[in-house]
Design a protein around this motif. Sequence first.
Motif, PDB file in Angstrom:
ATOM      1  N   HIS A 238     -11.273-118.959  19.841  1.00 29.30           N
ATOM      2  CA  HIS A 238     -11.929-117.845  19.164  1.00 29.30           C
ATOM      3  C   HIS A 238     -13.165-118.356  18.421  1.00 29.30           C
ATOM      4  O   HIS A 238     -13.110-118.663  17.228  1.00 29.30           O
ATOM      5  CB  HIS A 238     -10.968-117.165  18.179  1.00 29.30           C
ATOM      6  N   VAL A 239     -14.268-118.484  19.164  1.00 22.71           N
ATOM      7  CA  VAL A 239     -15.504-119.019  18.575  1.00 22.71           C
ATOM      8  C   VAL A 239     -16.362-117.867  18.059  1.00 22.71           C
ATOM      9  O   VAL A 239     -16.511-116.850  18.730  1.00 22.71           O
ATOM     10  CB  VAL A 239     -16.308-119.814  19.633  1.00 22.71           C
ATOM     11  N   ARG A 240     -16.872-118.042  16.824  1.00 20.65           N
ATOM     12  CA  ARG A 240     -17.831-117.047  16.288  1.00 20.65           C
ATOM     13  C   ARG A 240     -19.222-117.619  16.385  1.00 20.65           C
ATOM     14  O   ARG A 240     -19.433-118.820  16.164  1.00 20.65           O
ATOM     15  CB  ARG A 240     -17.548-116.790  14.804  1.00 20.65           C
ATOM     16  N   GLU A 241     -20.177-116.778  16.692  1.00 16.74           N
ATOM     17  CA  GLU A 241     -21.569-117.222  16.737  1.00 16.74           C
ATOM     18  C   GLU A 241     -22.397-116.308  15.843  1.00 16.74           C
ATOM     19  O   GLU A 241     -22.296-115.083  15.956  1.00 16.74           O
ATOM     20  CB  GLU A 241     -22.113-117.131  18.162  1.00 16.74           C
ATOM     21  N   VAL A 242     -23.171-116.915  14.953  1.00 14.84           N
ATOM     22  CA  VAL A 242     -24.091-116.115  14.120  1.00 14.84           C
ATOM     23  C   VAL A 242     -25.457-116.805  14.127  1.00 14.84           C
ATOM     24  O   VAL A 242     -25.544-118.023  14.344  1.00 14.84           O
ATOM     25  CB  VAL A 242     -23.614-115.971  12.653  1.00 14.84           C
ATOM     26  N   THR A 243     -26.486-116.037  13.891  1.00 12.74           N
ATOM     27  CA  THR A 243     -27.834-116.603  13.818  1.00 12.74           C
ATOM     28  C   THR A 243     -28.184-116.790  12.346  1.00 12.74           C
ATOM     29  O   THR A 243     -28.111-115.838  11.562  1.00 12.74           O
ATOM     30  CB  THR A 243     -28.842-115.652  14.493  1.00 12.74           C
ATOM     31  N   ASP A 244     -28.507-118.038  11.985  1.00  6.08           N
ATOM     32  CA  ASP A 244     -28.765-118.307  10.562  1.00  6.08           C
ATOM     33  C   ASP A 244     -30.202-117.941  10.177  1.00  6.08           C
ATOM     34  O   ASP A 244     -30.979-117.446  11.019  1.00  6.08           O
ATOM     35  CB  ASP A 244     -28.414-119.763  10.206  1.00  6.08           C
ATOM     36  N   GLN A 245     -30.563-118.210   8.910  1.00  8.29           N
ATOM     37  CA  GLN A 245     -31.875-117.791   8.388  1.00  8.29           C
ATOM     38  C   GLN A 245     -33.032-118.478   9.122  1.00  8.29           C
ATOM     39  O   GLN A 245     -34.144-117.977   9.126  1.00  8.29           O
ATOM     40  CB  GLN A 245     -31.991-118.111   6.885  1.00  8.29           C
ATOM     41  N   GLN A 246     -32.739-119.648   9.753  1.00  5.60           N
ATOM     42  CA  GLN A 246     -33.799-120.350  10.504  1.00  5.60           C
ATOM     43  C   GLN A 246     -33.864-119.900  11.966  1.00  5.60           C
ATOM     44  O   GLN A 246     -34.644-120.417  12.760  1.00  5.60           O
ATOM     45  CB  GLN A 246     -33.574-121.872  10.494  1.00  5.60           C
ATOM     46  N   GLY A 247     -32.978-118.977  12.335  1.00  2.00           N
ATOM     47  CA  GLY A 247     -32.961-118.503  13.724  1.00  2.00           C
ATOM     48  C   GLY A 247     -32.095-119.352  14.641  1.00  2.00           C
ATOM     49  O   GLY A 247     -32.089-119.137  15.863  1.00  2.00           O
ATOM     50  N   ALA A 248     -31.375-120.330  14.085  1.00  3.25           N
ATOM     51  CA  ALA A 248     -30.509-121.175  14.913  1.00  3.25           C
ATOM     52  C   ALA A 248     -29.139-120.519  15.067  1.00  3.25           C
ATOM     53  O   ALA A 248     -28.648-119.867  14.140  1.00  3.25           O
ATOM     54  CB  ALA A 248     -30.346-122.549  14.266  1.00  3.25           C
TER      55      ALA A 248
END
Length: 246
Positions: A153-163
Amino acid sequence: MDDHQFADADLAALYDVLHPWDPRGDFGFYLPLVMAAESVLDVGCGTGALLHRARAEGHTGRLCGLDPAAGMLQQARTRTDIEWVQGELSSVDWADEFDLVVMSGHAFQVFATDDELRSSLAAISAALTEDGCFAFETRNPAARAWQRWTPEHVREVTDQQGAVVRSWHELEEPVTGDVVSFVTTYSSPLWPQPQRSRSTLRFLGAVELAKFLTDAGLRVVEQFGDWDRTPVTQDSLEIITLAKPS
Ligand SMILES: C[S@@+](CC[C@H](N)C(=O)[O-])C[C@H]1O[C@@H](n2cnc3c(N)ncnc32)[C@H](O)[C@@H]1O
């Protein structure tokens, strides 16, 4: 690896990206309680998002956030019109001064041992005014949320730097009793290596929870199984409790 999740400033900066404000979730439930209380203590306040929002929406009374994690408080302190205290309930001595004590984001579950629960609830009970209220939630053990805390169960989010930051949990098995330990790994293409954070959480059922509250001089006045205020059932994900001095 850090035992206090998000002690590290990088991970703390990511916390609000991983846990965005949801008006139908815990913050939507707690914010009206905060706005209606003259003085509020947020235990395990993390990045301070709840108190930040309360001040931004015009709360004029005392707002105080307590958290042991320096990285989290670094985020919280971007607002200077709120009291921020680094520490735990054992390191403070508040008496009869908060109309509301709140613990959001399942912070209550960090009290893993009977002794920690007793001493923390005693400190909360002492900090409350005579007609004060303690509002918090704990995951319903019957829903066994930890069974989904696996690397698949992997979560992916885009951080403030766009990574794109990926995160997943690995459970320490076997799970015995009501205490669950797990390691969360966070990876980002911008970091030299993944960061790992170990957590231990307790899953108390409603009956046991009520006993600990009673022993601390608190009584349950309302309890819900979800943020929409539906009752607690066997299938509820949450046990959301409002307790008052008895
Ligand atoms: C999952 S976060 C929740 C943060 C915030 N309440 C929210 O809803 O976004 C749990 C927080 O509890 C804090 N914490 C860990 N151990 C604690 C303790 N013994 N007393 C108070 N807070 C603690 C952590 O540093 C972290 O900020």
